[in-house]
Design an enzyme around this catalytic site. Structure first.
Site, mmCIF file in Angstrom:
data_model
loop_
_atom_site.group_PDB
_atom_site.id
_atom_site.type_symbol
_atom_site.label_atom_id
_atom_site.label_comp_id
_atom_site.label_asym_id
_atom_site.label_seq_id
_atom_site.Cartn_x
_atom_site.Cartn_y
_atom_site.Cartn_z
ATOM 1 N N GLU A 171 -10.503 4.199 -5.816
ATOM 2 C CA GLU A 171 -9.293 4.960 -5.481
ATOM 3 C C GLU A 171 -8.879 5.828 -6.658
ATOM 4 O O GLU A 171 -8.160 5.373 -7.545
ATOM 5 C CB GLU A 171 -8.148 4.009 -5.110
ATOM 6 N N GLU A 261 -11.674 0.350 2.479
ATOM 7 C CA GLU A 261 -10.525 -0.536 2.250
ATOM 8 C C GLU A 261 -9.400 -0.138 3.194
ATOM 9 O O GLU A 261 -9.084 1.045 3.325
ATOM 10 C CB GLU A 261 -10.066 -0.417 0.790
#
Ligand code: MG
Length: 449
Positions: A171, A261
């Protein structure tokens, strides 16, 4: 010892004939246009669970083969994700890869080895928020250099296993795609020099939430072979529903996406779950056939945690060992993924000593008993000079498998009427050749030289 070995060889072959594990069903992943597909060219939808940061106290004990096996067998997960910390995120005495390369890598390998042995898919996740900024060192080290060392080791060890997916940057904590892209262009060729084909996942701006900047400037063809872009969502976060989801829907017209995710909760990983919003997101996943791994296997006191403190590190969890997220995700996975079936006769993995899977280039499994070689062949199967000669009728599929029944490559998938010669291009070693077609289901052992 001899008797035991022979037994295992027979049981592995019998299972290869009778059952299919996810890796055997779906096979090697690739990207065709804007879709991730399996070996048969059809969209491949993988669904499973992400482990929590490996260094966290409430997570680290779950990083083992027993938990991988339990997730496959009881939750029907065909995908797990090994989220390896890079930085010093938790301050609990255990730090990420920048501080202890071999220790963190060993935790990843434990999960990857177990997933390969189980016949499911596994994401090797560089779980960082700051890798794009090369000037900001961690523990005095350059994160790009660290990523190079890590992915070089992973591709070298696992590149030949179709189970393995590389997630090069979980991320990115930046809104700016032009700061992420150079890192992707740096690390992808390093992996590709070793492993030309396994799926690579590339993180996207705003913690992999905002795909819009990528649409106008995707990776060029030099970098984009078998690459998918990461989209993460937390379903109870209003902003994700109203902004990130529409952007992802638009982006997937041109980009292959992978949800490495996602969670039921607000973006913090904690707070109240809104099931109306959860259903909106998961209905979309069901419709689009996008792959997903849910956050997360941890017994932390937060709503995205799947497990209660009572959940054992050896799996075998009861309903009361699961938190709200865990119960919902287990039910979801069991309703959408087929039941896991064994590829090695159901032999349980020894939790204290999970066996490292056979390496096709260096097979340790002994020769199968003579009875296997004498199986009746309705196809006139013949193998010589690394070439298979076989009579096929109608639509047929010929797969090369390792001795544990895991797919190595597809040699033929199409129509034929008569004799077909198929050259086997694989590292020297022992393999199984499986032939499937109308009324035909044969498996033969071959020694590739
Ligand atoms: Mg490969």
């Amino acid at each position: 010892m001899k008797i035991t070995r022979t037994f295992f060889a027979i049981s592995a072959l019998a299972s290869a004939l009778a059952f299919a594990a996810p890796i055997d069903d779906i096979g090697a992943l690739s990207v065709k246009g804007n879709q991730v597909v399996g070996a048969n060219g059809q969209p491949a939808q993988l669904r499973g669970m992400s482990f929590f940061w490996n260094i966290a106290e409430e997570a680290r004990d779950y990083w083992n083969a027993n938990v991988v096996n339990w997730l496959a067998e009881d939750w029907h997960a065909n995908l797990v994700r090994a989220a390896m910390a890079v930085e010093d995120n938790w301050g609990e005495g255990q730090k990420g890869y920048a501080y202890n390369q071999s220790g963190n890598q060993a935790m990843v390998e434990k999960v990857v080895d177990a997933a390969i042995a189980k016949g499911i898919y596994v994401i090797i996740d560089w779980h960082s928020h700051w890798t794009n900024d090369r000037s900001a060192k961690e523990n005095g080290k350059d994160r790009w250099q660290l990523a190079q060392e890590f992915f070089t080791a992973m591709a070298t060890k696992y590149g030949q296993y179709p189970n393995v997916i590389y997630e090069i940057y979980n991320e990115p904590g930046t809104d700016d795609w032009s700061q992420i892209k150079p890192y992707a262009e740096y690390i992808i060729p390093i992996i590709r020099a070793i492993d030309p084909d396994n799926l690579i996942l590339v993180g996207t701006p705003k913690y992999s939430g905002d795909l819009t900047p990528v649409v106008s400037s995707p990776l060029s063809s030099n970098y984009s072979s078998n690459v998918a872009y990461v989209f993460h969502f937390y379903a109870s976060e209003e902003w994700h529903l109203t902004n990130y989801l529409p952007a992802a829907k638009s982006a997937m017209n041109t980009l292959p996406l992978f949800i490495s995710e996602c969670g039921l909760t607000p973006a913090s990983g904690n707070g109240t779950i809104n099931y109306s919003m959860v259903n909106t997101f998961w209905d979309w996943l069901d419709q689009t056939k996008l792959s997903w791994a849910a956050w997360s296997i941890v017994n932390k006191d937060e709503t995205s945690a799947a497990l209660q403190k009572s959940a054992s590190a050896s799996g075998n969890w009861s309903e009361s060992d699961l938190r709200e997220s865990g119960k919902w995700l287990r039910e979801k996975l069991r309703s959408v993924n087929p039941e896991w079936t064994p590829i090695s006769g159901g032999t349980p993995t020894n939790p204290d000593n999970p066996s490292t899977p056979d390496n096709p280039s260096n097979p340790s499994t002994p020769d199968a008993p003579a009875a296997i070689a004498e199986l009746h062949s309705a196809t006139g199967f013949h193998f010589a000079g690394n070439t298979i000669s076989v009579n096929l009728k109608g639509h047929s599929k010929v797969d090369l498998l390792d001795l544990q029944g895991r797919s190595v490559s597809t040699l033929w998938n199409g129509s034929a009427n008569g004799n077909v010669a198929l050259s086997v291009n694989a590292k020297p070693g022992l393999y199984l050749v499986r032939i499937q077609g109308a009324g035909i289901h044969e498996t033969h052992k071959v020694a590739v030289k």
